[in-house]
Scaffold this active site. Structure first.
Site, PDB file in Angstrom:
ATOM      1  N   CYS A  54     -16.418   0.844   0.833  1.00 20.55           N
ATOM      2  CA  CYS A  54     -15.784  -0.017   1.467  1.00 20.55           C
ATOM      3  C   CYS A  54     -14.473   0.160   2.899  1.00 20.55           C
ATOM      4  O   CYS A  54     -14.204  -0.304   3.188  1.00 20.55           O
ATOM      5  CB  CYS A  54     -14.359   0.713   0.157  1.00 20.55           C
ATOM      6  SG  CYS A  54     -14.328   2.375   0.124  1.00 20.55           S
ATOM      7  N   GLN A  66      -9.939  -4.173  -3.551  1.00 26.17           N
ATOM      8  CA  GLN A  66     -10.835  -3.535  -2.789  1.00 26.17           C
ATOM      9  C   GLN A  66     -11.911  -3.861  -3.969  1.00 26.17           C
ATOM     10  O   GLN A  66     -13.141  -4.591  -3.665  1.00 26.17           O
ATOM     11  CB  GLN A  66     -11.399  -2.047  -2.280  1.00 26.17           C
ATOM     12  CG  GLN A  66     -12.569  -1.713  -2.375  1.00 26.17           C
ATOM     13  CD  GLN A  66     -12.859  -2.270  -0.386  1.00 26.17           C
ATOM     14  OE1 GLN A  66     -12.305  -1.751   0.539  1.00 26.17           O
ATOM     15  NE2 GLN A  66     -14.648  -2.923  -0.279  1.00 26.17           N
ATOM     16  N   ASP A  82     -17.536   6.228  -0.773  1.00 28.84           N
ATOM     17  CA  ASP A  82     -16.290   6.529   0.002  1.00 28.84           C
ATOM     18  C   ASP A  82     -15.940   7.127   0.978  1.00 28.84           C
ATOM     19  O   ASP A  82     -16.794   8.914   0.290  1.00 28.84           O
ATOM     20  CB  ASP A  82     -15.230   5.380  -0.825  1.00 28.84           C
ATOM     21  CG  ASP A  82     -13.572   5.440  -0.032  1.00 28.84           C
ATOM     22  OD1 ASP A  82     -14.103   5.802   1.261  1.00 28.84           O
ATOM     23  OD2 ASP A  82     -13.064   5.997  -0.885  1.00 28.84           O
ATOM     24  N   ARG A  95       0.926  -1.371  -0.153  1.00 26.65           N
ATOM     25  CA  ARG A  95      -0.176  -0.301  -0.276  1.00 26.65           C
ATOM     26  C   ARG A  95       1.053   0.926  -0.224  1.00 26.65           C
ATOM     27  O   ARG A  95       1.845   1.528   1.152  1.00 26.65           O
ATOM     28  CB  ARG A  95      -0.608  -0.111   1.499  1.00 26.65           C
ATOM     29  CG  ARG A  95      -1.304   0.961   1.923  1.00 26.65           C
ATOM     30  CD  ARG A  95      -2.892   1.059   1.987  1.00 26.65           C
ATOM     31  NE  ARG A  95      -3.654   0.466   1.552  1.00 26.65           N
ATOM     32  CZ  ARG A  95      -4.980   0.525   2.485  1.00 26.65           C
ATOM     33  NH1 ARG A  95      -5.585   0.849   3.640  1.00 26.65           N
ATOM     34  NH2 ARG A  95      -5.695   0.168   2.028  1.00 26.65           N
ATOM     35  N   ARG A 136     -13.686  -9.544   1.595  1.00 29.36           N
ATOM     36  CA  ARG A 136     -12.125  -8.935   1.230  1.00 29.36           C
ATOM     37  C   ARG A 136     -10.986  -9.667   1.999  1.00 29.36           C
ATOM     38  O   ARG A 136     -10.117 -10.534   0.179  1.00 29.36           O
ATOM     39  CB  ARG A 136     -11.355  -8.178   2.067  1.00 29.36           C
ATOM     40  CG  ARG A 136     -12.094  -6.607   1.963  1.00 29.36           C
ATOM     41  CD  ARG A 136     -12.062  -5.973   0.236  1.00 29.36           C
ATOM     42  NE  ARG A 136     -10.254  -5.300   0.143  1.00 29.36           N
ATOM     43  CZ  ARG A 136      -9.487  -4.702   0.356  1.00 29.36           C
ATOM     44  NH1 ARG A 136     -10.054  -3.684   1.485  1.00 29.36           N
ATOM     45  NH2 ARG A 136      -8.015  -4.736   0.400  1.00 29.36           N
ATOM     46  N   HIS A 159      -7.773   0.618  -6.499  1.00 29.80           N
ATOM     47  CA  HIS A 159      -7.220   0.108  -5.147  1.00 29.80           C
ATOM     48  C   HIS A 159      -8.501  -1.176  -5.668  1.00 29.80           C
ATOM     49  O   HIS A 159      -9.345  -1.825  -5.160  1.00 29.80           O
ATOM     50  CB  HIS A 159      -8.328   0.246  -4.018  1.00 29.80           C
ATOM     51  CG  HIS A 159      -8.686  -0.511  -2.671  1.00 29.80           C
ATOM     52  ND1 HIS A 159      -7.713  -1.766  -2.189  1.00 29.80           N
ATOM     53  CD2 HIS A 159      -8.770   0.416  -1.497  1.00 29.80           C
ATOM     54  CE1 HIS A 159      -8.139  -1.282  -0.966  1.00 29.80           C
ATOM     55  NE2 HIS A 159      -8.527  -1.055  -0.561  1.00 29.80           N
TER      56      HIS A 159
HETATM   57  N1   CP Z   1     -10.600  -0.375   2.589  1.00 38.18           N
HETATM   58  C1   CP Z   1      -9.647  -0.840   2.888  1.00 38.18           C
HETATM   59  O1   CP Z   1      -9.072  -0.193   2.362  1.00 38.18           O
HETATM   60  O2   CP Z   1      -9.415  -0.460   4.113  1.00 38.18           O
HETATM   61  P1   CP Z   1      -8.287   0.082   5.078  1.00 38.18           P
HETATM   62  O3   CP Z   1      -8.031   0.827   4.806  1.00 38.18           O
HETATM   63  O4   CP Z   1      -8.660  -0.537   6.476  1.00 38.18           O
HETATM   64  O5   CP Z   1      -7.645  -0.945   4.623  1.00 38.18           O
END
Ligand code: CP
Length: 308
Positions: free
Chosen positions: A267, A136, A227, A106, A295, A133
């Site tokens: 998400c 997701q 989001d 990430r 997920r 993402h």
């Molecule tokens: N939706 C998502 O990626 O959540 P986090 O940021 O908690 O990993």
């Protein structure tokens, strides 16, 4: 018995790194893992996790997915490793891929994750960048498939910022033939390159709609998705964005304009009262926590396919 099949591409950096058939295969494997119908193991394999931004769901779901597969994880915190000191990606990637069998990363720039993939001898997974993402989006479309068997009959409306989540939804939407509508304030449209790539995939079907009117965007929609308005790294824009996004909250009034069986997705993490109300998150049409659970299942499937 269904077994994971190796993906054509080595890395998973974008929604479009899987073909249509591979996407369906990952979701089928995920469903089998979810229903406990598949006992596939990645014994002794190691997943390295690098998170330059905070995470709850992605971090924990990757840990648990790898654990269920019989493997282990190493979670690298940039502040306590040499990554935070600015060690070049090409050095980190070459070293970590000698220790680990797969890396989930990430970070901020898409070009940085591409740099990791260039130098890593093992598969690299995009666990969120500013552009996309895709993990997701896999879970999102698994959740949608659990409710609607035919993607081609689904209208998915995303209300809010044209961010990484919107970009990955658009790309998978195009691959699957889903009608995708994005309702955002002017100046907050999704990435132009993403829009153009999606339009090329849709060919001359007019199934991607970008609008600034949330009420018209939700008419007859089967899925309402939102989001946070300010993504990680945009904290200094929060005050301004909160003003610009007024009217873009998913509240009961907006939901009433959608199909009566429309499901609600987010998400997470959410700012209740900003992009979505508490009432909508807790409503019977919400599938937000099923989506979060998925997920783990899709990532378990993705790891199985990448390492088969
Ligand atoms: N939706 C998502 O990626 O959540 P986090 O940021 O908690 O990993």
């Amino acid at each position: 018995m269904l077994n994971p099949i190796k993906l054509e591409k080595k890395h998973f950096l974008s929604s479009l790194d899987t073909s249509f058939d591979e996407f369906l295969h990952i979701l089928e494997i995920a469903k089998n893992f979810k229903n406990k119908d598949l006992n596939f193991k990645l014994q002794d394999k190691v997943l390295g996790l690098i998170f330059d931004k905070s995470s709850t769901r992605t971090r924990v779901s990757f840990h648990v997915a790898m654990s269920r597969l019989g493997g282990t994880t190493v979670d690298l915190n940039p502040t306590t490793s040499q990554i935070g000191r600015g060690e070049p990606i090409k050095d980190t990637a070459r070293v970590l891929s000698r220790y680990c069998d797969v890396l989930a990363i990430r970070t901020f720039k898409q070009t940085d994750i591409e740099e990791y993939s260039k130098w890593s001898s093992k598969p690299v997974i995009n666990a969120l960048t500013d552009l996309e993402h895709p993990c997701q989006a896999l879970a999102d479309f698994m959740t949608i498939k659990e409710e609607f068997s035919d993607y081609k009959k689904v209208v998915l409306t995303f209300i809010g910022d044209g961010n990484n989540v919107a970009n990955s939804l658009i790309l998978y939407g195009a691959l699957l033939g889903v009608e995708v509508r994005i309702a955002c304030p002017k100046g907050y449209e999704p990435n132009d390159l993403v829009i153009n790539r999606a339009k090329n995939i849709y060919k001359n079907k007019n199934l991607l709609k970008i609008t600034h009117d949330p009420i018209s965007a939700v008419q007859g929609a089967n899925v309402l998705y939102t989001d946070v308005w300010s993504s990680m790294g945009e904290e200094n824009q929060k005050e301004n964005k909160d003003k610009n996004f007024l009217g873009f909250t998913i509240d009961p009034n907006l939901v009433r304009n959608a199909d009566k069986n429309a499901i609600i997705l987010h998400c997470l993490p959410a700012y209740r009262t900003k992009e979505i109300t508490d009432e909508v998150i807790e409503s019977k049409n919400s599938r937000i926590f099923e989506q979060a659970e998925n997920r783990m299942h899709v990532q378990q499937a993705l790891l199985a396919c990448l390492l088969s």
